[in-house]
Structure formats: C-alpha cells, structure tokens
Design an enzyme around this catalytic site. Structure first.
Site, PDB file in Angstrom:
ATOM      1  N   GLY A   1       0.867  -1.184   0.000  1.00 41.51           N
ATOM      2  CA  GLY A   1       0.000   0.000   0.000  1.00 41.51           C
ATOM      3  C   GLY A   1       0.893   1.219   0.000  1.00 41.51           C
ATOM      4  O   GLY A   1       2.047   1.159  -0.443  1.00 41.51           O
TER       5      GLY A   1
ATOM      6  N   CYS B   1       3.055   5.485  -2.730  1.00 38.08           N
ATOM      7  CA  CYS B   1       3.961   5.391  -3.884  1.00 38.08           C
ATOM      8  C   CYS B   1       3.676   4.211  -4.800  1.00 38.08           C
ATOM      9  O   CYS B   1       3.352   4.410  -5.975  1.00 38.08           O
ATOM     10  CB  CYS B   1       5.395   5.329  -3.394  1.00 38.08           C
TER      11      CYS B   1
ATOM     12  N   LYS C   1       2.238   0.683   6.587  1.00 36.21           N
ATOM     13  CA  LYS C   1       3.366  -0.126   7.072  1.00 36.21           C
ATOM     14  C   LYS C   1       3.706   0.392   8.468  1.00 36.21           C
ATOM     15  O   LYS C   1       3.197   1.443   8.871  1.00 36.21           O
ATOM     16  CB  LYS C   1       4.561  -0.051   6.117  1.00 36.21           C
TER      17      LYS C   1
HETATM   18  C1  UGA Z   1       8.614   3.080  -1.490  1.00 35.35           C
HETATM   19  C2  UGA Z   1      10.009   2.631  -1.963  1.00 35.35           C
HETATM   20  O1  UGA Z   1      10.467   1.553  -1.140  1.00 35.35           O
HETATM   21  C3  UGA Z   1      11.007   3.791  -1.907  1.00 35.35           C
HETATM   22  O2  UGA Z   1      12.249   3.382  -2.456  1.00 35.35           O
HETATM   23  C4  UGA Z   1      10.452   4.937  -2.732  1.00 35.35           C
HETATM   24  O3  UGA Z   1      11.313   6.074  -2.681  1.00 35.35           O
HETATM   25  C5  UGA Z   1       9.097   5.342  -2.191  1.00 35.35           C
HETATM   26  O4  UGA Z   1       8.214   4.205  -2.271  1.00 35.35           O
HETATM   27  C6  UGA Z   1       8.566   6.483  -3.031  1.00 35.35           C
HETATM   28  O5  UGA Z   1       8.335   6.276  -4.233  1.00 35.35           O
HETATM   29  O6  UGA Z   1       8.496   7.605  -2.540  1.00 35.35           O
HETATM   30  P1  UGA Z   1       7.414   3.404   0.876  1.00 35.35           P
HETATM   31  O7  UGA Z   1       6.158   3.593   0.089  1.00 35.35           O
HETATM   32  O8  UGA Z   1       7.738   4.345   1.962  1.00 35.35           O
HETATM   33  O9  UGA Z   1       8.687   3.424  -0.115  1.00 35.35           O
HETATM   34  O10 UGA Z   1       7.329   1.975   1.542  1.00 35.35           O
HETATM   35  P2  UGA Z   1       7.974   0.527   1.383  1.00 35.35           P
HETATM   36  O11 UGA Z   1       8.799   0.239   2.553  1.00 35.35           O
HETATM   37  O12 UGA Z   1       8.582   0.340   0.066  1.00 35.35           O
HETATM   38  O13 UGA Z   1       6.660  -0.382   1.476  1.00 35.35           O
HETATM   39  C7  UGA Z   1       5.604  -0.262   0.534  1.00 35.35           C
HETATM   40  C8  UGA Z   1       4.547  -1.305   0.803  1.00 35.35           C
HETATM   41  O14 UGA Z   1       5.025  -2.604   0.468  1.00 35.35           O
HETATM   42  C9  UGA Z   1       4.087  -1.385   2.259  1.00 35.35           C
HETATM   43  O15 UGA Z   1       2.681  -1.481   2.290  1.00 35.35           O
HETATM   44  C10 UGA Z   1       4.727  -2.660   2.773  1.00 35.35           C
HETATM   45  O16 UGA Z   1       3.977  -3.268   3.799  1.00 35.35           O
HETATM   46  C11 UGA Z   1       4.744  -3.508   1.521  1.00 35.35           C
HETATM   47  N1  UGA Z   1       5.794  -4.558   1.541  1.00 35.35           N
HETATM   48  C12 UGA Z   1       7.097  -4.209   1.530  1.00 35.35           C
HETATM   49  C13 UGA Z   1       5.416  -5.901   1.522  1.00 35.35           C
HETATM   50  O17 UGA Z   1       4.219  -6.234   1.523  1.00 35.35           O
HETATM   51  N2  UGA Z   1       6.392  -6.849   1.507  1.00 35.35           N
HETATM   52  C14 UGA Z   1       7.705  -6.545   1.493  1.00 35.35           C
HETATM   53  O18 UGA Z   1       8.543  -7.461   1.476  1.00 35.35           O
HETATM   54  C15 UGA Z   1       8.078  -5.191   1.508  1.00 35.35           C
END
Ligand code: UGA
Length: 444
Positions: free
Chosen positions: A269, A272, A332
C-alpha cells in the site's frame, strides 16, 4: 562553489530531503504554498509523523540552517540550487496530476526573470517520462524569458527514500540518479552531491526522461517482487506444511534475488507503489504498449484483500455480527500514513459483510477516525482491541504486536482465532492451543 539550497514543497520528500541537507550543515530555505504546513514548521512541528524528524528539525532550526521563506520569490532570490518536491497525485484515470508541478514551475520561472546569476533547478517529484523536457523546461523558459542550459540549469533527480526511514535514506542513499538537460547542469548537480556525500555514493548520469523512468522502474520492480512472493505464498497454502517464509529465506540467499521485499502478506500500500504502478501502466498504454507483467502485479495485489477475507471466512463462516479485531491500520509500521493502506479496503469489505470491527494502531488512529468515523470501535491498546472478539487479523506488523503471546489471545478473545496476514508470529508456538491461520502457510 558554495551551495545555497531551496526546496519547494514540504511534503514527505521535500521536508525529509531538506532535513537531510541541514543535517549535513547545508543551509536550506523551504517554501510551500500551503501556509498551514509552514506555520507548523515554524513551531517546530512536522505536518506528518516520521521517526526522529522533529529532532532533526529542532537541530536545523537551532543551527540556523532551516529557513522558512514567506514567498517563493524569496526562496529563489536567496539561493542558487532549487529542488522541486511538490506532490504529483493521481487523477481518476490513473495518470499523474501535474497541477502543482506546473504551478511551482511558473512561479519559479517568474522569479528567475530578475535573477542575474546562474541557478540550477532540479525536479525531485516523481513525474512520468517526458514531463521535465516537455512541460517543465518550456514553462521555465517562457516565464523567465531565459534560456535553459545557458542562463539556468535543469536536472531530474528522483528520490528513493522510504517512509519510516526517510531521513536516514536521505543521508545514506545507495545511488544518485542525475538526469540532465545539458552537461553544465549535470556537472553542477554531480559536484553538489559529491561534496554532500564526500564522494561515497555511486552517481548515474543520464538524460531527463531516463531518470524519470528509473524512478518508476524501481518502484514497479519492488511491487512486482511483492506480488511474486504473494503468488508463491498462495501456492504454499495449498501444500500441507509448506511455508512461504522458508521459501523466501532460501531464495533470498541467492544474491541474484536478495532477501529484501520478499515478505509475503496482504500486499503493498502507501502513497507510492499503487500510484506509481498505475501511472506507469497508463503511460505505457498511452504509448500503445500493454505492460502485462505490471498489470498482473497490480491484480495479484488487489486479490490479496479477498484472499485474506476468505481466510477469515474459512474459520468463522458467516461474518454477520462477528466482532473482528484489526491490529494495525497504517500502510506499514513506523508511520501514521493510511494512504492506500490495506486496512481500508479490508475493513470496508468486512463491514459490508456484516462484521463488527474493533481497531488499534499505535500511530494511525486519528487518521482512521477521519475515514471510518463511528462505523467502527477504536481501542486504546492491542490487548483492549482483541478483548471479546471472534477473530484477530494482523494487518500491519508493528513491533508491539509481536510481543503478544498465545495466552493473550486465549485469555482475552471470545474464541482464539488469529489470522496472521503479515507473518509476525512463529507458527510452531501459535498453532498449539489456538486457531492460527497465516498467509503463505500450508495446513499444519
Ligand atoms: C517506497 C520505496 O520503497 C522507496 O524506495 C520509494 O522512494 C518510495 O516508495 C517512493 O516512491 O516515494 P514506501 O512507500 O515508503 O517506499 O514503503 P515501502 O517500505 O517500500 O513499502 C511499501 C509497501 O510494500 C508497504 O505497504 C509494505 O507493507 C509492503 N511490503 C514491503 C510488503 O508487503 N512486503 C515486502 O517485502 C516489503
């Protein structure tokens, strides 16, 4: 060259980037059209929650490195390097809304008109390929009456920070992408970053449109990795005793795959991944290319919601009048951000199916109250949330939820049924005296 930085737009990217600069002792002037954000910052408060951000803000103010401009012109006149970090939200059709980019660009163009010295403009916002060269550059030239590449410089420099670790990501990036309009602009931005990070971070120089695409390609790849492991998780559930966590651990050891972004669960979610993936899909289709893989990534992510609801129904049967505890609401952990959080569609569907919902989140309750008002019950702690409920669903993997033990569920719930949609508990421990179902876990 001594850099005097300004940042236009103090949303997530703008503010965290600014504080990354001030933490490295670069004076940074910020400006935003939203005066309420500027007022909060004047009082040392952040417009959003991010660990340690207010401490960095306090330090920056104390060291007189954080300047809040009252007008955009002031921010341009007093600096020589400007980052544009305004929002690029989605339109209804999935394309990005360039309203704020255009607004900021016109204002900057006007301010550049009377400037006598070279100024470098850098786009930090996520924009689809072609935006900087086809929209930003002509607008800057028109409103400044100056020539890009000669009187002022233009670069596109995407941001890769993640919420929850934003400041650290800004201070320690793993790469820097510089899309340049011309060599002089690229040289200037490279010199700035080399000085900022003391030459320790790899820098990739390219043209404006490739830099714009790199940002989308990066996020789309990570989103695809998540949908991939969720696909494997769903297959695991069909195989007795199979466990996606072991699969992820094993394949993650192959350094061609890496262990990161292989956490199976409810899917991605946030502000981004969903927006960027959708924008890239629409962009590709507008160029007459159907991005089948990206569409599948999106479809798998959407299906994880129903998949999880089916797990609940498998144990509870009809949801009518059953009380379900939802632990975690933010998209998250370590953020209060509920944009595109998986909790919202889950709760809406459960409510539609007649369930009563009780929720708890360490940071996101105020945001949840705005969305759900009095449709659901808000608990003050995880234990209060699970008390007297028929089923607990883990939606966000906050560290404090990991502390709950089987006796907590057995003692407080009407019946101890736990659906672990973020894989935070050890199945060995939780399958003994209670009903424990988890994404990616075959029948035990
Ligand atoms: C994401 C990217 O990771 C950054 O590199 C990017 O700069 C940013 O978007 C952006 O475009 O501004 P972010 O949205 O803060 O960062 O969060 P993430 O940590 O990437 O997680 C995104 C989603 O993926 C969360 O809902 C998380 O729960 C989910 N996720 C993440 C999973 O379901 N499994 C995983 O293994 C990793």
């Amino acid at each position: 060259m001594s850099w005097l930085i300004s940042v236009i737009g103090v949303g997530y990217v703008g503010l965290c980037t600014s504080l990354g600069f001030t933490a490295k002792s670069y004076k940074t002037t910020i400006y935003d059209n939203d005066k309420s954000k500027l007022n909060l910052l004047r009082n040392g408060l952040s417009p959003f929650f991010e660990p340690n951000l207010e401490k960095y803000l306090q330090d920056a103010k104390q060291n007189k490195l954080f300047v809040i401009a009252n007008r955009l012109k002031e921010a341009i006149n007093t600096t020589n390097l400007t980052f544009i970090a305004v929002g690029t939200p989605s339109k209804k059709n999935g394309t990005i809304n360039l309203k704020y980019i255009k607004q900021a660009t016109k204002q900057i163009g006007k301010a550049l008109k009377t400037k006598k010295t070279y100024h470098l403009i850098v786009i930090k916002s996520t924009v689809t390929p072609g935006t900087t060269v086809n929209i930003v550059k002509p607008l800057l030239q028109e409103y400044s009456n100056k020539k890009c590449g000669q009187d002022f410089g233009l670069c596109m420099n995407p941001e890769f920070l993640s919420e929850g670790t934003a400041i650290n990501d800004t201070l320690n990036p793993y790469q820097i992408i510089i899309g340049e309009n011309d060599k002089k602009s690229g040289d200037a931005l490279e010199a700035f970053y080399k000085q900022l990070h003391q030459n320790t971070v790899p820098i990739i120089r390219t043209n404006l449109s490739t830099a714009e695409l790199i940002k989308y390609a990066n996020n789309a790849f990570l989103a695809t990795k998540i949908s991939y492991i969720n696909t494997i998780a769903n297959i695991c559930e069909k195989i007795p005793r199979a466990d996606v966590q072991t699969v992820a651990k094993a394949i993650g050891l192959d350094n061609r795959i890496s262990p990161k972004f292989l956490r199976a669960g409810l899917g991605y979610g946030g502000s981004c991944f969903p927006k960027d993936l959708q924008a890239l899909i629409v962009f590709s289709k507008q160029k007459n290319y159907k991005p089948t893989l990206l569409e599948a990534t999106q479809k798998v992510n959407n299906q994880q919601i129903n998949h999880t609801i089916n797990l609940i129904k498998k144990t509870l049967g009809s949801l009518s009048n059953k009380t379900i505890a939802i632990l975690g609401l933010s998209f998250k952990p370590h953020t209060n951000d509920m944009r595109e959080a998986r909790s919202t569609p889950i709760i809406k569907q459960l409510l539609n199916q007649g369930a009563k919902i009780k929720v708890y989140d360490p940071k996101a309750l105020p945001n949840a109250k705005q969305i759900f008002k009095n449709q659901i019950t808000y608990a003050k702690s995880a234990k209060q949330c699970i008390t007297n409920t028929d089923c607990t669903l883990i939606v966000t993997e906050w560290p404090e939820f990991k502390k709950l033990q089987p006796p907590d569920f057995i003692k407080h719930m009407k019946q101890p049924i736990l659906i672990d949609a973020r894989r935070i508990y050890d199945p060995q421990k939780f399958t003994k005296n209670m009903k424990y179902l988890a994404i990616g876990l075959g029948k035990q």
